[in-house]
Design a protein around this motif. Structure first.
Motif, PDB file in Angstrom:
ATOM      1  N   ALA A  91      49.878 -11.329  30.952  1.00 31.19           N
ATOM      2  CA  ALA A  91      48.987 -10.819  31.998  1.00 31.19           C
ATOM      3  C   ALA A  91      48.352 -11.948  32.803  1.00 31.19           C
ATOM      4  O   ALA A  91      48.129 -11.805  34.009  1.00 31.19           O
ATOM      5  N   ASP A  92      48.056 -13.069  32.165  1.00 34.87           N
ATOM      6  CA  ASP A  92      47.450 -14.190  32.888  1.00 34.87           C
ATOM      7  C   ASP A  92      48.415 -14.773  33.907  1.00 34.87           C
ATOM      8  O   ASP A  92      48.031 -15.087  35.042  1.00 34.87           O
ATOM      9  N   VAL A  93      49.676 -14.921  33.518  1.00 32.30           N
ATOM     10  CA  VAL A  93      50.691 -15.458  34.435  1.00 32.30           C
ATOM     11  C   VAL A  93      50.885 -14.501  35.605  1.00 32.30           C
ATOM     12  O   VAL A  93      50.932 -14.909  36.781  1.00 32.30           O
ATOM     13  N   ALA A  94      50.990 -13.205  35.310  1.00 36.18           N
ATOM     14  CA  ALA A  94      51.188 -12.227  36.377  1.00 36.18           C
ATOM     15  C   ALA A  94      49.990 -12.202  37.323  1.00 36.18           C
ATOM     16  O   ALA A  94      50.156 -12.109  38.545  1.00 36.18           O
ATOM     17  N   ALA A  95      48.778 -12.285  36.789  1.00 33.80           N
ATOM     18  CA  ALA A  95      47.580 -12.293  37.632  1.00 33.80           C
ATOM     19  C   ALA A  95      47.571 -13.519  38.547  1.00 33.80           C
ATOM     20  O   ALA A  95      47.207 -13.427  39.733  1.00 33.80           O
ATOM     21  N   SER A  96      47.974 -14.663  38.025  1.00 33.88           N
ATOM     22  CA  SER A  96      48.043 -15.877  38.847  1.00 33.88           C
ATOM     23  C   SER A  96      49.071 -15.727  39.962  1.00 33.88           C
ATOM     24  O   SER A  96      48.837 -16.152  41.107  1.00 33.88           O
ATOM     25  N   ARG A  97      50.205 -15.120  39.650  1.00 40.67           N
ATOM     26  CA  ARG A  97      51.229 -14.906  40.672  1.00 40.67           C
ATOM     27  C   ARG A  97      50.718 -13.982  41.782  1.00 40.67           C
ATOM     28  O   ARG A  97      51.031 -14.187  42.954  1.00 40.67           O
ATOM     29  N   ILE A  98      49.958 -12.964  41.404  1.00 46.86           N
ATOM     30  CA  ILE A  98      49.399 -12.047  42.410  1.00 46.86           C
ATOM     31  C   ILE A  98      48.507 -12.814  43.378  1.00 46.86           C
ATOM     32  O   ILE A  98      48.626 -12.688  44.602  1.00 46.86           O
ATOM     33  N   ARG A  99      47.618 -13.621  42.839  1.00 49.28           N
ATOM     34  CA  ARG A  99      46.695 -14.384  43.695  1.00 49.28           C
ATOM     35  C   ARG A  99      47.451 -15.391  44.560  1.00 49.28           C
ATOM     36  O   ARG A  99      47.135 -15.567  45.735  1.00 49.28           O
ATOM     37  N   GLU A 100      48.444 -16.041  43.986  1.00 47.40           N
ATOM     38  CA  GLU A 100      49.202 -17.053  44.727  1.00 47.40           C
ATOM     39  C   GLU A 100      49.961 -16.452  45.909  1.00 47.40           C
ATOM     40  O   GLU A 100      50.256 -17.147  46.881  1.00 47.40           O
ATOM     41  N   ARG A 101      50.236 -15.165  45.835  1.00 48.67           N
ATOM     42  CA  ARG A 101      51.009 -14.501  46.877  1.00 48.67           C
ATOM     43  C   ARG A 101      50.136 -13.611  47.758  1.00 48.67           C
ATOM     44  O   ARG A 101      50.605 -12.650  48.356  1.00 48.67           O
ATOM     45  N   SER A 102      48.853 -13.936  47.804  1.00 50.66           N
ATOM     46  CA  SER A 102      47.874 -13.284  48.688  1.00 50.66           C
ATOM     47  C   SER A 102      47.541 -11.865  48.282  1.00 50.66           C
ATOM     48  O   SER A 102      47.011 -11.094  49.091  1.00 50.66           O
ATOM     49  N   GLY A 103      47.840 -11.500  47.040  1.00 55.75           N
ATOM     50  CA  GLY A 103      47.332 -10.249  46.503  1.00 55.75           C
ATOM     51  C   GLY A 103      45.942 -10.459  45.932  1.00 55.75           C
ATOM     52  O   GLY A 103      45.382 -11.558  45.987  1.00 55.75           O
ATOM     53  N   THR A 104      45.365  -9.403  45.376  1.00 50.92           N
ATOM     54  CA  THR A 104      44.008  -9.458  44.839  1.00 50.92           C
ATOM     55  C   THR A 104      43.995  -8.936  43.411  1.00 50.92           C
ATOM     56  O   THR A 104      44.597  -7.895  43.124  1.00 50.92           O
ATOM     57  N   VAL A 105      43.329  -9.653  42.516  1.00 45.64           N
ATOM     58  CA  VAL A 105      43.079  -9.159  41.165  1.00 45.64           C
ATOM     59  C   VAL A 105      41.625  -8.715  41.123  1.00 45.64           C
ATOM     60  O   VAL A 105      40.715  -9.534  41.160  1.00 45.64           O
ATOM     61  N   ALA A 106      41.409  -7.409  41.087  1.00 50.47           N
ATOM     62  CA  ALA A 106      40.051  -6.863  41.176  1.00 50.47           C
ATOM     63  C   ALA A 106      39.338  -6.856  39.831  1.00 50.47           C
ATOM     64  O   ALA A 106      38.136  -7.109  39.764  1.00 50.47           O
ATOM     65  N   VAL A 107      40.078  -6.569  38.766  1.00 48.87           N
ATOM     66  CA  VAL A 107      39.491  -6.456  37.432  1.00 48.87           C
ATOM     67  C   VAL A 107      40.455  -7.076  36.421  1.00 48.87           C
ATOM     68  O   VAL A 107      41.639  -6.742  36.399  1.00 48.87           O
ATOM     69  N   GLY A 108      39.950  -7.966  35.564  1.00 50.93           N
ATOM     70  CA  GLY A 108      40.740  -8.501  34.477  1.00 50.93           C
ATOM     71  C   GLY A 108      41.471  -9.796  34.805  1.00 50.93           C
ATOM     72  O   GLY A 108      41.187 -10.431  35.829  1.00 50.93           O
ATOM     73  N   PRO A 109      42.412 -10.130  33.887  1.00 57.86           N
ATOM     74  CA  PRO A 109      42.859  -9.349  32.735  1.00 57.86           C
ATOM     75  C   PRO A 109      41.767  -9.181  31.658  1.00 57.86           C
ATOM     76  O   PRO A 109      41.032 -10.127  31.370  1.00 57.86           O
ATOM     77  N   LEU A 110      41.727  -7.956  31.123  1.00 51.54           N
ATOM     78  CA  LEU A 110      40.787  -7.606  30.076  1.00 51.54           C
ATOM     79  C   LEU A 110      41.554  -7.322  28.787  1.00 51.54           C
ATOM     80  O   LEU A 110      42.680  -6.822  28.820  1.00 51.54           O
TER      81      LEU A 110
END
Length: 275
Positions: A91-110
């Motif tokens: 989940a941490d790797v996927a969350a980083s990829r989202i941010r790197e590609r101009s997406g937003t992580v609103a909550v978490g990873p929890l």
């Protein structure tokens, strides 16, 4: 449902076994009991307490887990909405990829008892979740008897496929990963030739009509579409639009809390997203 029973239902399947695939849908609601009453009356679901805590429940149809409902919208300050979750190895790797590609992580990873999850949005604002951990083997989107299937209504399906492909390892070399194909101007997500979801262009980001904004649309097949839409109205929901598609009839619906979803005719759509 207590932790032991839920873990037993989840079996040994994990998110690493089906990387990038839709693995669950969940409703972020304001009032758990009110949502249970509505979906129980409309779709015939039965509910059990989930291992995630008192604010969560799992919906069952004929003994099969269908969806989750969590009364967390006010606490997390997120919109009341149906959200699909996709399986990831980390989940941490996927969350980083989202941010790197101009997406937003609103909550978490929890961290939860059975894994780790996060709530995110893609570049066009469509909300989705990622999940690392135990999976329910009885839940699989796309096949003809699936409890739900998914359609991304987005601005540009090909651009969205690049975003999700890079975040979720679509069309990668990982064992158990998903493939992507193109059919009739749609992007189709597959696993072993089996359709899991479709991505469709044409949504308008600033549209006043929420039905045409970028979003993941969760479809629930029903045996009698007319009877189900009557039940929606009887229970205080709204039928926003009814339409014919190449698969059959469907109705866009809003529950009394404001969450959008789509009902499809099981007898006419058959495979829903495809088989």
């Amino acid at each position: 449902m207590d932790k032991k029973r839920f873990a037993h239902a989840a079996g040994t399947a994990s998110s690493a076994d089906m990387l990038g695939a839709p693995c669950w849908v969940s409703l972020m609601a304001r009032d758990l009991r009110a949502s249970q009453d509505f979906y129980g009356a409309v779709l015939g679901w039965k509910f059990r307490r989930a291992a995630l805590g008192d604010e969560f429940s799992v919906a069952f149809a004929d003994g099969t887990p269908v969806a989750g409902i969590g009364a967390l919208a006010p606490r997390l300050q997120v919109a009341v909405a149906w959200t699909p979750y996709f399986a990831v190895a980390d989940a941490d790797v996927a969350a980083s990829r989202i941010r790197e590609r101009s997406g937003t992580v609103a909550v978490g990873p929890l961290a939860f008892s059975l894994g780790r999850g996060a709530l995110a949005a893609d570049r066009d604002g469509a909300v989705f979740g990622i999940w690392e951990g135990a999976l329910l083997p009885d839940w699989q989107s796309g096949h003809k008897d699936a409890p739900a299937w998914l359609l991304l209504r987005t601005r540009d399906a090909f651009d969205a496929a690049i975003f999700y492909g890079e975040v979720l390892d679509w069309a990668g070399d990982s064992p158990g990963g998903c493939d992507v194909s193109y059919e009739n101007d749609e992007v189709v997500l597959l696993s072993n030739g089996h359709v899991l979801a479709r991505l469709n262009s044409g949504a308008v980001e600033a549209a006043p009509d929420p039905l045409v904004r970028p979003r993941w649309d969760v479809h629930f097949p029903v045996a009698d579409l007319d009877a189900t839409t009557r039940a929606v109205r009887d229970q205080g929901g709204t039928v926003m639009a009814e339409r014919l598609t190449r698969e059959g009839r469907e109705a866009a619906v809003r529950d009394p809390d404001g969450a959008l979803f789509t009902l499809t005719s099981r007898t006419e759509t058959g495979s829903g997203a495809g088989s």
